[in-house]
Structures are given as structure tokens and as C-alpha cells.
Design a protein around this motif. Structure first.
Motif, PDB file in Angstrom:
ATOM      1  N   ILE A  10       0.846  -1.194   0.000  1.00  0.00           N
ATOM      2  CA  ILE A  10       0.000   0.000   0.000  1.00  0.00           C
ATOM      3  C   ILE A  10       0.884   1.247   0.000  1.00  0.00           C
ATOM      4  O   ILE A  10       1.549   1.569   0.989  1.00  0.00           O
ATOM      5  CB  ILE A  10      -0.957   0.029   1.199  1.00  0.00           C
ATOM      6  CG1 ILE A  10      -1.820  -1.247   1.211  1.00  0.00           C
ATOM      7  CG2 ILE A  10      -1.840   1.276   1.144  1.00  0.00           C
ATOM      8  CD1 ILE A  10      -2.813  -1.303   2.343  1.00  0.00           C
ATOM      9  N   ALA A  12       0.913   5.191  -0.104  1.00  0.00           N
ATOM     10  CA  ALA A  12      -0.067   6.213   0.274  1.00  0.00           C
ATOM     11  C   ALA A  12       0.579   7.571   0.461  1.00  0.00           C
ATOM     12  O   ALA A  12       1.774   7.692   0.750  1.00  0.00           O
ATOM     13  CB  ALA A  12      -0.788   5.801   1.557  1.00  0.00           C
ATOM     14  N   LYS A  29      -8.335   1.950   2.519  1.00  0.00           N
ATOM     15  CA  LYS A  29      -7.666   1.200   1.453  1.00  0.00           C
ATOM     16  C   LYS A  29      -7.710  -0.305   1.720  1.00  0.00           C
ATOM     17  O   LYS A  29      -7.939  -1.108   0.805  1.00  0.00           O
ATOM     18  CB  LYS A  29      -6.231   1.691   1.305  1.00  0.00           C
ATOM     19  CG  LYS A  29      -6.134   3.087   0.681  1.00  0.00           C
ATOM     20  CD  LYS A  29      -4.735   3.609   0.690  1.00  0.00           C
ATOM     21  CE  LYS A  29      -4.624   4.888  -0.145  1.00  0.00           C
ATOM     22  NZ  LYS A  29      -5.664   5.882   0.163  1.00  0.00           N
ATOM     23  N   GLU A 228      -1.339   7.448  -4.967  1.00  0.00           N
ATOM     24  CA  GLU A 228      -1.629   6.359  -4.046  1.00  0.00           C
ATOM     25  C   GLU A 228      -1.951   5.104  -4.851  1.00  0.00           C
ATOM     26  O   GLU A 228      -2.562   5.173  -5.920  1.00  0.00           O
ATOM     27  CB  GLU A 228      -2.790   6.737  -3.136  1.00  0.00           C
ATOM     28  CG  GLU A 228      -2.479   7.894  -2.211  1.00  0.00           C
ATOM     29  CD  GLU A 228      -3.530   8.088  -1.148  1.00  0.00           C
ATOM     30  OE1 GLU A 228      -3.158   8.209   0.038  1.00  0.00           O
ATOM     31  OE2 GLU A 228      -4.730   8.104  -1.490  1.00  0.00           O
ATOM     32  N   MET A 230      -2.531   0.559  -4.452  1.00  0.00           N
ATOM     33  CA  MET A 230      -2.487  -0.713  -3.740  1.00  0.00           C
ATOM     34  C   MET A 230      -2.413  -1.841  -4.758  1.00  0.00           C
ATOM     35  O   MET A 230      -3.125  -1.821  -5.763  1.00  0.00           O
ATOM     36  CB  MET A 230      -3.707  -0.897  -2.847  1.00  0.00           C
ATOM     37  CG  MET A 230      -3.709  -2.228  -2.098  1.00  0.00           C
ATOM     38  SD  MET A 230      -5.092  -2.381  -0.965  1.00  0.00           S
ATOM     39  CE  MET A 230      -6.473  -2.430  -2.140  1.00  0.00           C
TER      40      MET A 230
END
Length: 259
Positions: A10, A12, A29, A228, A230
Motif C-alpha cells: 500500500i 499512500a 484502502k 496512491e 495498492m
């Protein structure tokens, strides 16, 4: 050893020195993960950004960010790792937690504090490396500036996965890219690097480049972009074993001890 280790990375944009907002952002998330994962990797100082304001931001070992990690691990049935600002016995630490799905955890204190940012004047350096055993995988988690020091990452314990959590700025991102790949190659292990994005309170810019490399340094995944992000990456134990059995490079490593 579990054949596939589903690993969520992740990347961010960390809100400067705002743990509550950052925890909420990561919760959102993580809630978007629909597939089953085994491990969730967060950046360095994921609750605050890379701050030297330790006196105001440090949490204890019973603080809300560690409790959030434990709750997240338990509710997702996945291990969670990332680092926090911790105060213990009067000292401040840039401390990584590896939290297991049952809420228990192991810790690693950053060994190489970043002198350019005067991290060494604020945080106490760690003395011991951590090797975590999880689902049959041996994992070595390290923090940001540790990436520049290959001897500290040297694979003397036959670990399978090397993790770097980081706040690595855009101005030196080329080194991040190259060194992550190099650590994978020289240690014949998977290497996962998770960086942040956005600007911090000192106006340093971060552009991500979170990445995953296999044991030959082949890129499996890279964000490359600045936003950002993921991604869930499947790490395969059979690929690792086949490569090591065929090439046997680790058997030829030099023998020496750190003093």
C-alpha cells in the motif's frame, strides 16, 4: 512452506503528523481488498510521515497505532507490517512492527538512522536484525536507509523475503530503484519495497516507486507513478526453491561475522 504468499503493498500519501487521519486512510484502502491476502505492507512511519518531532508524536507500546495494526491483522486474517514512532524507557525509536493475524507481534528498530535528516540525534538505533517466520516463509523486514547497507541485509539466515518500508524522496529515487533490485539479486530472495507518495511537512516530495523483485532481480511489479496505489502480488515459494537449487549462488557466499 506455503506455496503462495499473497502480499498487499500500500503506497499512500501520508498526512503530515496526523496519526488519526493516516490510520483512517489506510483503513479505507485495506477495506477495498476483496481477495484473501497473507501480508499487508505499509510505509515507514505510516502514521506520521518521516518526522523528527518525536516528543509530540511518539506512542507507547500500548498506543493507538499498534492497537490499530493488531485490529487490522485480526479482522483481515493477515499479517501487517510498517514502522511507527515509539517511546520506550526514555528513548525514541523508528520501530517496525510485524503483527501476526492473532495480534501478537515482533519488532525491529531501524539500524541505520538517517544522519542527513538528523534522525540519529532523535532516534536510538537498533542493534539486532529480525527474521520472522510466517506461514513457512522466513522474512527479513528493514527500514528505508538500511537499504544502502548491503552487509546488514546479507542473507546469512537463508531468508526468503526481504522487505523495505520507506519514506524515500523523489530526488534520490533512482538509487531506491537500483538498490532494491540489487538486494534481491545478491541475496537470492524476493525483495519488496514500499514507499510513500505526496509532500511532507518539510516540503520533500515523494513519488512512490514501490516495487517487487524476484530472486534474480526481475521486476514483478512497480508503481512508477506518483499517486496512491495498492497492489496484491503473489510470491511463489516453488520459484524461489527452483532458482536456488539450480544456481546455488548462496552456497558460495563469503563467511564472515559482524563485530
Amino acid at each position: 512452506m506455503q506455496e503462495i504468499l499473497q502480499t498487499a503493498i500500500i503506497q499512500a500519501d501520508l498526512t503530515w503528523e496526523d496519526p488519526e487521519k493516516n490510520r483512517a486512510n489506510f483503513s479505507e484502502k485495506i477495506a477495498e481488498i476483496r481477495d484473501e491476502v497473507d501480508l499487508i505492507v505499509l510505509p515507514e512511519m505510516f502514521s506520521t510521515g518521516f518526522s523528527m518531532n518525536a516528543e509530540a508524536l511518539a506512542e507507547g507500546m500500548d498506543g493507538p497505532s499498534l492497537k490499530w495494526m493488531q485490529h487490522t491483522a485480526q479482522t483481515t486474517n493477515a499479517a501487517v507490517t510498517g514502522s511507527l514512532i515509539i517511546k520506550e524507557n526514555g528513548n525514541f525509536y523508528n520501530r517496525l512492527f510485524f503483527v501476526f493475524p492473532d495480534g501478537t507481534y515482533k519488532t525491529y528498530d531501524k539500524r541505520h538512522t538517517f544522519t542527513l535528516a538528523k534522525e540519529d540525534l532523535t532516534y536510538t538505533a537498533g542493534r539486532e536484525r529480525l527474521i520472522v517466520e510466517y506461514k513457512g516463509w522466513k522474512i527479513c523486514p528493514l527500514i528505508c536507509y538500511d537499504l544502502r547497507f548491503p552487509v546488514w541485509a546479507r542473507n546469512t539466515s537463508d531468508y526468503d523475503l526481504l522487505i523495505y518500508v520507506a519514506n524515500w524522496p523523489e530526488t534520490r529515487i533512482h538509487a531506491w530503484d537500483i538498490l532494491l533490485q540489487a538486494r534481491a539479486i545478491e541475496n537470492m530472495s524476493y525483495c519488496v519495497g514500499v514507499n510513500r507518495t505526496g509532500n511532507d511537512g518539510n516540503d520533500y516530495k515523494y513519488n512512490g516507486h514501490s516495487a517487487v523483485y524476484d530472486s534474480l532481480g526481475k521486476g514483478i511489479f512497480s508503481t512508477e507513478g506518483q499517486g496512491e496505489f495498492m497492489e496484491i502480488v503473489a510470491l511463489e515459494s516453488s520459484h524461489l526453491k527452483e532458482t536456488r537449487d539450480k544456481l546455488k549462488f548462496l552456497q558460495d557466499r563469503d563467511r564472515f561475522n559482524l563485530v
